[in-house]
Design a protein around this motif. Structure first.
Motif, PDB file in Angstrom:
ATOM      1  N   ALA A  19       0.870  -1.115   0.076  1.00 39.34           N
ATOM      2  CA  ALA A  19      -0.137  -0.036   0.018  1.00 39.34           C
ATOM      3  C   ALA A  19       1.095   1.348   0.123  1.00 39.34           C
ATOM      4  O   ALA A  19       0.591   2.249  -0.802  1.00 39.34           O
ATOM      5  CB  ALA A  19      -0.917   0.044   1.273  1.00 39.34           C
ATOM      6  N   VAL A 131      -3.675   1.081  -1.849  1.00 36.19           N
ATOM      7  CA  VAL A 131      -4.605  -0.057  -1.445  1.00 36.19           C
ATOM      8  C   VAL A 131      -5.496   0.511  -0.332  1.00 36.19           C
ATOM      9  O   VAL A 131      -5.018   1.280   0.643  1.00 36.19           O
ATOM     10  CB  VAL A 131      -3.880  -1.182  -0.880  1.00 36.19           C
ATOM     11  N   HIS A 132      -6.700   0.148  -0.238  1.00 36.39           N
ATOM     12  CA  HIS A 132      -7.763   0.841   0.567  1.00 36.39           C
ATOM     13  C   HIS A 132      -8.135  -0.071   1.620  1.00 36.39           C
ATOM     14  O   HIS A 132      -9.004  -1.056   1.287  1.00 36.39           O
ATOM     15  CB  HIS A 132      -8.861   1.341  -0.286  1.00 36.39           C
ATOM     16  N   ARG A 133      -7.854  -0.156   2.818  1.00 34.87           N
ATOM     17  CA  ARG A 133      -8.275  -0.869   3.952  1.00 34.87           C
ATOM     18  C   ARG A 133      -9.792  -0.641   4.344  1.00 34.87           C
ATOM     19  O   ARG A 133     -10.071   0.592   4.357  1.00 34.87           O
ATOM     20  CB  ARG A 133      -7.412  -1.078   5.148  1.00 34.87           C
ATOM     21  N   THR A 175      -2.180  -0.078   9.020  1.00 29.96           N
ATOM     22  CA  THR A 175      -2.403  -1.399   9.580  1.00 29.96           C
ATOM     23  C   THR A 175      -1.207  -1.820  10.361  1.00 29.96           C
ATOM     24  O   THR A 175       0.175  -1.286  10.040  1.00 29.96           O
ATOM     25  CB  THR A 175      -2.523  -2.555   8.146  1.00 29.96           C
ATOM     26  N   PHE A 434      -9.150  -5.479   2.359  1.00 29.15           N
ATOM     27  CA  PHE A 434      -8.624  -4.360   1.516  1.00 29.15           C
ATOM     28  C   PHE A 434      -9.515  -4.417   0.264  1.00 29.15           C
ATOM     29  O   PHE A 434      -9.837  -5.340  -0.398  1.00 29.15           O
ATOM     30  CB  PHE A 434      -6.947  -4.507   1.164  1.00 29.15           C
TER      31      PHE A 434
END
Length: 788
Positions: A19, A131-133, A175, A434
């Protein structure tokens, strides 16, 4: 830690590292068709801008000396800033004597924006988010829609960081090992609740009642989960994991129970309850008449213990389950105040139950052991398809099946426990936690490309619903139909009509307008008429109001001008609206123009005040930042407090701020904030109308640095809807685009914002047109490939 846990955790950690790598892309240069600027534009910049913004002075770190208006797109970041400052009137500053002709400045702004917009069409730059949690709200909703288990598990996770005013910004949703442990724990608990685990041991869940320690409860129905003729109490949604017996204990303020054991605790009951989510309520019958409360000492119901004197007649309190009365208790108190509700269990479980989650999960049922492997794969394929938000392959299913088989083959394992283990593994998969978008192999470095239909479906569902795509949206995407503009519009309108679109109000509007802060503000209940009932009324009013704007597809401008609101008796009394009775909210027409729109609502006025007084600065700053998109700079260090007047004289807020602005350092910013805040001074710190402050009549007039004058809340609203209407619409679009994309708005997004507002203007800025324009925009439908 087991080897299986390591297997799940390792890819998650690698994705987190990826990410950060994805976040570093830069914007490609843009070269549009050039149009020669009018000589007057060059003269205006040289006369009024370069005098301060030159290579020698570099005021505010900006020099325009070497920039030419003939190559505006090559310096888009600078010229976008210039255009904004000129359009808002912030530059040149109001303090300078010589200012450019307003029509000429407007023409220059139009030239700059038109040139930049044309270049953006030729060379689109949609930007790129890492990248999107899933954030806590998205995680809770995804679990609800995937497994039909509505227990808000996101609340078991740490609070998400926020960026650009929202908690769904990919770049700040970090994270950590601690968070991964929480995900593991949550997945274990969720899977047991969803399937039903017969090995669950009894536990107690304690719920505290929301109550006002000083003012007590009101003699009215608490909410629609309780009977109409009830008063006060509490309600909770509790998930019962199995068909079993459960113990309910009620605690009252100032009432002793005599112990915790069943035999001597008069306020508990043990009953059998079916598995699933149930509403549990505690309430009393409403006091329509004042009953006699005195009884002879030591008589029936007496509790004096032989000391003589009158004894209290017990008051009835009902324990209710899913609307039905479970038991009535007699409580020795004049007006029982519920303090806690304790639910313990399960005891003597009889079965896993027939719950919505089990019906969702078990789409097939093996009759013989030989049928179990095929049925397990069918179940896992269906769940993984929704959880991963895309078509799945054997490479996705086999690791999950391995968890199923290991648990199924354990000594005490069965088919259901095997599925439970596979679900637990699925819920910690990076593909679920994610939102991952991949560049196509054919994408050229640094160029823009359309996202796939499946990726667009996820963008759409998390934007409008804060959850995973439903079956219909996913099916349309997988058939490659979502890119069709007509199909896309039908899906958007369908989704806006769905109850899940309420997430757009709670998550977007709740953060944009700072409504979430209402839950935590603490006005002084001694000096102000504030209680918990009013707090909840503030939240409900604004939520219903904004929801009505969205649900009825009204103009975005109605947020500031609507002549209606929603009130119950408590809020109507606070606002001085007559003939409103009961705790139910209803829509009322506002005859007082000062109460119209958001600026007349107690939620906004309370979160922009101090606990014991109003704040001209906070209210002015809130409007500049959230409605006009021109936030003031941070205050300098060691800003002095407002000083008391000599000889004990009490000063009004305006008089105190005049003393504060005598400091030249403070005056620069307060010249913009204070006039806006003064217009709202007729509202006290909790939004109640008043005519005086510190014994003097309130002066609610305001005058901006450019000489614009206005009077009171109604005058301020008119100003926002006329002179500053474009600023309000631009700011609202910036906020919604930020929320929709999950990233901050950059200079290369400004042409898109202007395009969205032009599209929405054709339909009078109706909410559906506004949202559709965002969904059809370049940054929502496209993505920039990595530069290297």
């Amino acid at each position: 830690m087991t080897s299986d846990q390591v297997h799940v955790r390792t890819p998650l950690v690698w994705l987190v590292a990826a990410a950060f790598v994805c976040a570093g892309a830069t914007a490609p240069s843009v070269r549009g068709q050039r149009r020669e600027p009018a000589p007057e534009y060059t003269g205006l910049v040289g006369t009024y801008c370069v005098t301060c913004h030159n290579d020698r002075l570099k005021t505010a770190g900006l020099s325009l000396q070497s920039l030419a208006l003939t190559n505006v797109p090559e310096q888009a970041q600078v010229w976008e800033k210039v255009a904004r400052k000129l359009r808002s009137g912030e530059m040149p500053p109001a303090t300078v004597r010589s200012r450019p002709d307003s029509q000429m400045a407007g023409a220059l702004v139009n030239y700059l924006e038109t040139t930049l917009d044309r270049a953006a069409v030729l060379r689109p730059n949609p930007g790129r988010a890492p990248v999107h949690r899933l954030n806590r709200a998205e995680y809770s909703n995804a679990i609800r829609d995937l497994l039909a288990v509505d227990v808000r598990p996101g609340e078991w996770l740490p609070v998400d960081d926020s960026g650009y005013g929202f908690d769904n910004i990919a770049a700040v949703l970090s994270t950590s090992p601690a968070l991964l442990d929480r995900y593991m724990s949550a997945a274990h608990k969720i899977s047991r609740l969803a399937v039903g685990d017969l090995t669950l041991k009894p536990v107690e869940e304690i719920y505290d009642a929301k109550r006002d320690p000083l003012k007590g409860s009101r003699n009215e129905q608490l909410n629609d989960d309780l009977p109409f003729d009830s008063r006060a109490g509490m309600t909770v949604g509790h998930y019962f994991p199995l068909d079993a017996e459960y113990v309910f204990k009620i605690r009252f303020l100032g009432v002793q129970t005599g112990g915790e054991e069943t035999e001597i605790d008069p306020y508990q009951v043990r009953v059998a309850v079916k598995a699933g989510l149930h509403t549990v309520g505690v309430t009393s019958p409403r006091e329509n008449l004042k009953p006699e409360r005195d009884a002879p000492a030591d008589g029936p119901g007496g509790g004096t213990g032989g000391r003589g004197g009158p004894a209290q007649i017990p008051s009835p309190v009902d324990l209710r389950l899913s609307g039905a009365r479970l038991k009535r208790f007699d409580v020795r108190a004049t007006t029982p105040e519920v303090n806690k509700l304790i639910i313990g269990g399960p005891y003597n479980a009889t079965s896993r139950g027939d719950t919505p989650s089990r019906r969702t999960i078990f789409v097939c049922r093996p009759v013989r052991p030989a049928q179990e492997p095929a049925c397990a794969r069918t179940i896992l394929t269906a769940l993984a398809h929704r959880a991963f938000r895309r078509p799945v392959t054997s490479a996705d299913i086999e690791p999950l099946y391995a968890f199923y088989r290991k648990s199924r083959e354990a000594e005490s394992g069965d088919f259901d426990s095997g599925i439970q283990a596979a679900i637990e593994a699925m819920l910690v998969s990076p593909e679920f936690l994610f939102r991952i978008e991949r560049d196509p192999s054919t994408a050229e470095t640094g160029t823009a490309h359309r996202v796939s239909d499946v990726e667009l479906a996820s963008r759409l569902s998390f934007f409008l619903w804060s959850t995973i795509p439903d079956a219909e949206l996913l099916d349309v995407a997988e058939r490659g139909k979502l890119k069709d503009p007509a199909v896309l519009e039908r899906q958007v309108r369908r989704m806006l009509d769905d109850p899940r679109a309420d997430a757009l109000v709670s998550n977007f509007a709740g953060q944009w307008l700072h409504l979430r802060n209402v839950e935590t503000v603490k006005p002084d209940p001694v000096s102000l008429p504030f209680d918990e009932a009013l707090r909840q009324s503030f939240l409900t009013e604004t939520s219903l109001f904004v929801s009505s704007i969205f649900r009825e597809d009204r103009s975005l401008l109605d947020l500031l001008s609507a002549d209606y609101t929603f009130v119950n008796q408590r809020l109507a009394e606070h606002y001085g609206i007559p003939r409103v009775y009961g705790s139910q909210f209803r829509r009322v027409t506002l005859t007082d123009v000062n109460r119209r729109g958001l600026l007349g609502q107690g939620s906004v006025l309370t979160v922009t005040s101090y606990p014991n007084r109003t704040s001209v600065v906070q209210r002015g700053k809130w409007i500049l930042e959230n409605l006009l998109g021109t936030p003031p700079p941070p205050p300098p260090p060691d800003v002095p407090e407002l000083k008391a007047a000599p000889h004990g004289k009490v000063l009004s807020m305006r008089e105190q701020m005049q003393v504060h602005r005598a400091n030249a350092t403070c005056a620069a910013c307060h010249g913009r904030m204070d006039p806006i805040g003064f217009a709202l001074e007729n509202y006290d710190a909790v939004g109640r109308w008043r005519e005086q402050d510190a014994g003097a009549p309130i002066d609610a007039s305001g005058k901006l640095p450019d000489g614009t004058e206005f009077q009171g809340p109604a005058g301020l609203s008119r100003l926002l809807l006329t002179k500053y209407q474009d600023d309000f619409l631009r700011t609202a679009t910036e906020k919604l685009l930020t929320y929709a994309l999950g990233r901050g708005v950059e200079y290369y997004d400004y042409p898109t914002i202007r395009s969205i507002n032009r599209e929405a203007a054709r339909d009078n800025y109706r909410v559906s047109s506004w949202i559709l324009a965002i969904v059809k925009s370049t940054p929502f439908q496209m993505r920039r490939a990595l530069d290297s």
